[in-house]
Design an enzyme around this catalytic site. Structure first.
Site, short mmCIF file in Angstrom:
data_model
loop_
_atom_site.label_atom_id
_atom_site.label_comp_id
_atom_site.label_asym_id
_atom_site.label_seq_id
_atom_site.Cartn_x
_atom_site.Cartn_y
_atom_site.Cartn_z
N ARG A 1 53.11 27.55 34.95
CA ARG A 1 52.55 28.73 35.89
C ARG A 1 53.68 29.13 36.90
NH1 ARG A 1 52.11 30.41 40.85
NH2 ARG A 1 51.56 28.31 41.53
N ASP A 2 53.91 28.37 37.96
CA ASP A 2 54.67 28.64 39.07
C ASP A 2 56.20 28.91 38.46
OD1 ASP A 2 55.75 29.17 41.31
OD2 ASP A 2 54.59 27.38 42.68
N CYS B 1 58.56 32.23 43.58
CA CYS B 1 57.56 33.30 43.43
C CYS B 1 58.05 34.68 43.67
CB CYS B 1 56.86 32.91 44.74
SG CYS B 1 55.48 34.15 45.11
N HIS C 1 52.55 21.40 48.38
CA HIS C 1 53.39 22.32 47.44
C HIS C 1 54.69 22.69 48.06
CE1 HIS C 1 52.95 25.58 44.03
NE2 HIS C 1 53.95 26.16 44.83
N HIS D 1 58.42 24.08 47.47
CA HIS D 1 59.34 24.53 46.92
C HIS D 1 60.89 24.03 47.60
CE1 HIS D 1 57.58 27.78 44.48
NE2 HIS D 1 56.70 27.52 45.18
N ASN E 1 59.84 24.89 42.60
CA ASN E 1 59.08 23.63 43.28
C ASN E 1 60.20 22.47 42.85
OD1 ASN E 1 56.83 25.29 42.01
ND2 ASN E 1 56.20 23.89 43.77
P1 HMG Z 1 45.84 45.85 43.15
O1 HMG Z 1 46.89 46.64 42.55
O2 HMG Z 1 45.42 45.81 44.70
O3 HMG Z 1 44.36 45.63 42.49
O4 HMG Z 1 46.41 44.28 43.16
P2 HMG Z 1 43.26 46.55 41.93
O5 HMG Z 1 42.00 45.93 42.09
O6 HMG Z 1 43.56 47.94 42.68
O7 HMG Z 1 43.52 46.78 40.24
C1 HMG Z 1 44.83 47.34 39.94
C2 HMG Z 1 45.00 47.20 38.63
O8 HMG Z 1 45.07 45.81 38.08
C3 HMG Z 1 43.68 47.61 37.62
O9 HMG Z 1 44.15 48.04 36.18
C4 HMG Z 1 43.07 46.51 37.48
O10 HMG Z 1 42.05 46.49 36.54
C5 HMG Z 1 43.88 45.36 37.39
P3 HMG Z 1 44.18 49.44 35.99
O11 HMG Z 1 43.03 50.19 36.28
O12 HMG Z 1 45.20 50.16 37.03
O13 HMG Z 1 44.78 49.60 34.64
N1 HMG Z 1 43.40 43.87 37.70
C6 HMG Z 1 43.63 42.88 36.91
N2 HMG Z 1 44.08 42.95 35.61
C7 HMG Z 1 43.91 41.61 35.24
N3 HMG Z 1 43.49 40.55 35.92
C8 HMG Z 1 43.29 40.65 37.17
C9 HMG Z 1 43.32 41.82 37.60
N4 HMG Z 1 42.90 42.43 38.97
C10 HMG Z 1 43.03 43.45 38.95
N5 HMG Z 1 42.76 39.45 37.81
C11 HMG Z 1 45.77 41.92 42.52
C12 HMG Z 1 45.73 43.12 43.48
C13 HMG Z 1 45.20 40.70 43.42
C14 HMG Z 1 45.19 41.87 41.32
C15 HMG Z 1 47.51 41.81 42.27
O14 HMG Z 1 48.01 41.88 43.67
C16 HMG Z 1 47.82 40.59 41.61
O15 HMG Z 1 47.43 40.48 40.70
N6 HMG Z 1 48.37 39.70 42.44
C17 HMG Z 1 48.89 38.37 41.98
C18 HMG Z 1 50.17 37.96 42.39
C19 HMG Z 1 50.82 36.73 41.86
O16 HMG Z 1 50.33 36.30 40.80
N7 HMG Z 1 51.70 36.04 42.46
C20 HMG Z 1 52.35 34.78 42.14
C21 HMG Z 1 51.14 33.73 42.19
S1 HMG Z 1 51.01 33.09 43.78
C22 HMG Z 1 52.11 31.74 44.02
O17 HMG Z 1 52.96 31.74 43.16
C23 HMG Z 1 52.29 31.05 45.31
C24 HMG Z 1 51.75 29.73 44.92
O18 HMG Z 1 52.61 29.07 43.95
C25 HMG Z 1 51.77 28.74 46.07
C26 HMG Z 1 53.01 28.94 47.14
O19 HMG Z 1 54.07 28.40 46.59
O20 HMG Z 1 52.94 29.46 47.97
C27 HMG Z 1 50.38 29.68 44.26
MG MG Z 2 54.58 28.10 44.35
#
Ligand code: HMG
Ligand code: MG
Length: 303
Positions: A15-16, A240, A207, A209, A249
């Site tokens: 995933r990450d 990220c 966690h 990096h 990581n």
């Molecule tokens: P948004 O654009 O504000 O959402 O994004 P929205 O509710 O306005 O929806 C926009 C569109 O996305 C819509 O589709 C929704 O249906 C769709 P459209 O009508 O335009 O066709 N949508 C989705 N589709 C599939 N699955 C969903 C979903 N939700 C809405 N769950 C949102 C807000 C939170 C969805 C967006 O910002 C997002 O997906 N962010 C995720 C970012 C991400 O994955 N980042 C990486 C992971 S975190 C990380 O790596 C850190 C970590 O490792 C720890 C660390 O190291 O810190 C965990």
């Molecule tokens: Mg991470």
């Protein structure tokens, strides 16, 4: 020194790691990687993310990945969900554990999930309520706990505020994340000690990096605080997409080498782990970021 005798390693490479790859990785290769990691003895393999495919296209095949993996008994396959839409899709795909992910700073919360910290927490409260009612486990990750690419220094109390909320929602484990790898052991200690005043250290995870090469020493500092669960990424895959310049990581192979050396039990087999890392590096067409994997490969080649 009172270090834990056993550590739970949470493999986050599929995933990450893969969320940050510029090249598209075939679904079949992701499935093969996850199966190999579980076979190597990792008790938890974070499999994918049910996030918006517009935001993170690399995870768009989430349901196919979940349908394709062989679920090894006793192994957890958590998936990231940012909201109820993600939870519904994760449940439909057969997930039995989800991860909600918030941030310790407003700027990072907005960049990563397009909402404030409070709005994110409100979404997670809904996700937690429904997930727990459906019998799923929920883990809570907190990004940028040791430094933020947009706001710089992060106070331990900012971490504690979010951690307490996630705890109150029913997250069984809360992960303090150094998203951009800027932390050093003193900061690690401050964050974990502050959090442990409210949540037992056994329910906290680290966690780290490895952007500044501090991840192993940071992990050791957390071990000294009684933390016994750590995320790591095979071959050091990862980063990220919303934290520019953040590298992967800490490599699982490097972590395992250190824990094996300390006599701490993980249940992970080094040879199988290295083989899984070699497999995915072959798919990606680049060398491993794990120093231990490189050194062990050289040693075997010379033997
Ligand atoms: P948004 O654009 O504000 O959402 O994004 P929205 O509710 O306005 O929806 C926009 C569109 O996305 C819509 O589709 C929704 O249906 C769709 P459209 O009508 O335009 O066709 N949508 C989705 N589709 C599939 N699955 C969903 C979903 N939700 C809405 N769950 C949102 C807000 C939170 C969805 C967006 O910002 C997002 O997906 N962010 C995720 C970012 C991400 O994955 N980042 C990486 C992971 S975190 C990380 O790596 C850190 C970590 O490792 C720890 C660390 O190291 O810190 C965990
Ligand atoms: Mg991470």
């Amino acid at each position: 020194m009172n270090l834990p005798k056993k550590v739970k390693l949470v493999e986050v490479g599929p995933r990450d790691g893969l969320q940050n790859e510029a090249v598209a990785v075939a679904t079949a290769a992701k499935i093969e990687l996850i199966n190999r990691l579980a076979d190597a003895g990792l008790p938890v393999v974070e499999a994918t993310a049910f996030v918006s495919p517009k935001w993170v296209p690399q995870m768009a095949d989430n349901a196919l990945v979940m349908a394709g993996i062989r679920r090894k008994p006793g192994v957890g396959y958590p998936v990231l969900v940012p909201n109820k839409k993600g939870l519904d899709a994760a449940i439909a795909a057969g997930a039995d554990e989800v991860v909600v992910f918030g941030a310790a700073t407003e700027s990072f919360s907005r960049r990563n999930t397009n909402c404030s910290i409070a709005e994110g927490l409100a979404r997670f409260a809904e996700v937690c309520k429904e997930a727990l009612a459906a019998g799923l486990k929920v883990r809570g990750d907190i990004s940028v706990c040791l430094g933020c690419p947009y706001e710089g220094e992060v106070e331990p109390q900012a971490v504690v505020r979010v951690a307490r909320e996630l705890d109150a929602m029913g997250c069984y484990e809360i992960t303090i994340c150094d998203t951009i790898g800027v932390g050093t052991p003193g900061k690690v200690r401050a964050a974990f000690e502050a959090a442990a005043k409210h949540i037992p250290a056994e329910r906290l995870a680290g966690h780290f990096h490895d952007t500044y090469g501090q991840a192993l020493v940071n992990m050791y500092a957390a071990l000294e605080c009684g933390v016994a669960t750590f995320d790591s990424s095979v071959a050091g895959l990862g980063g990220c997409p919303y934290a520019k310049g953040a590298t992967g990581n800490v490599a699982t192979e490097d972590v395992l080498y250190m824990l094996d050396g300390l006599g701490i039990d993980t249940g992970v087999d080094m040879a199988q782990l290295i083989a899984a890392g070699e497999y995915i590096c072959g798919v990606l067409g680049r060398p491993t970021h794990s120093k231990a994997a490189r050194a062990i490969a050289v040693k075997f080649a010379a033997a």
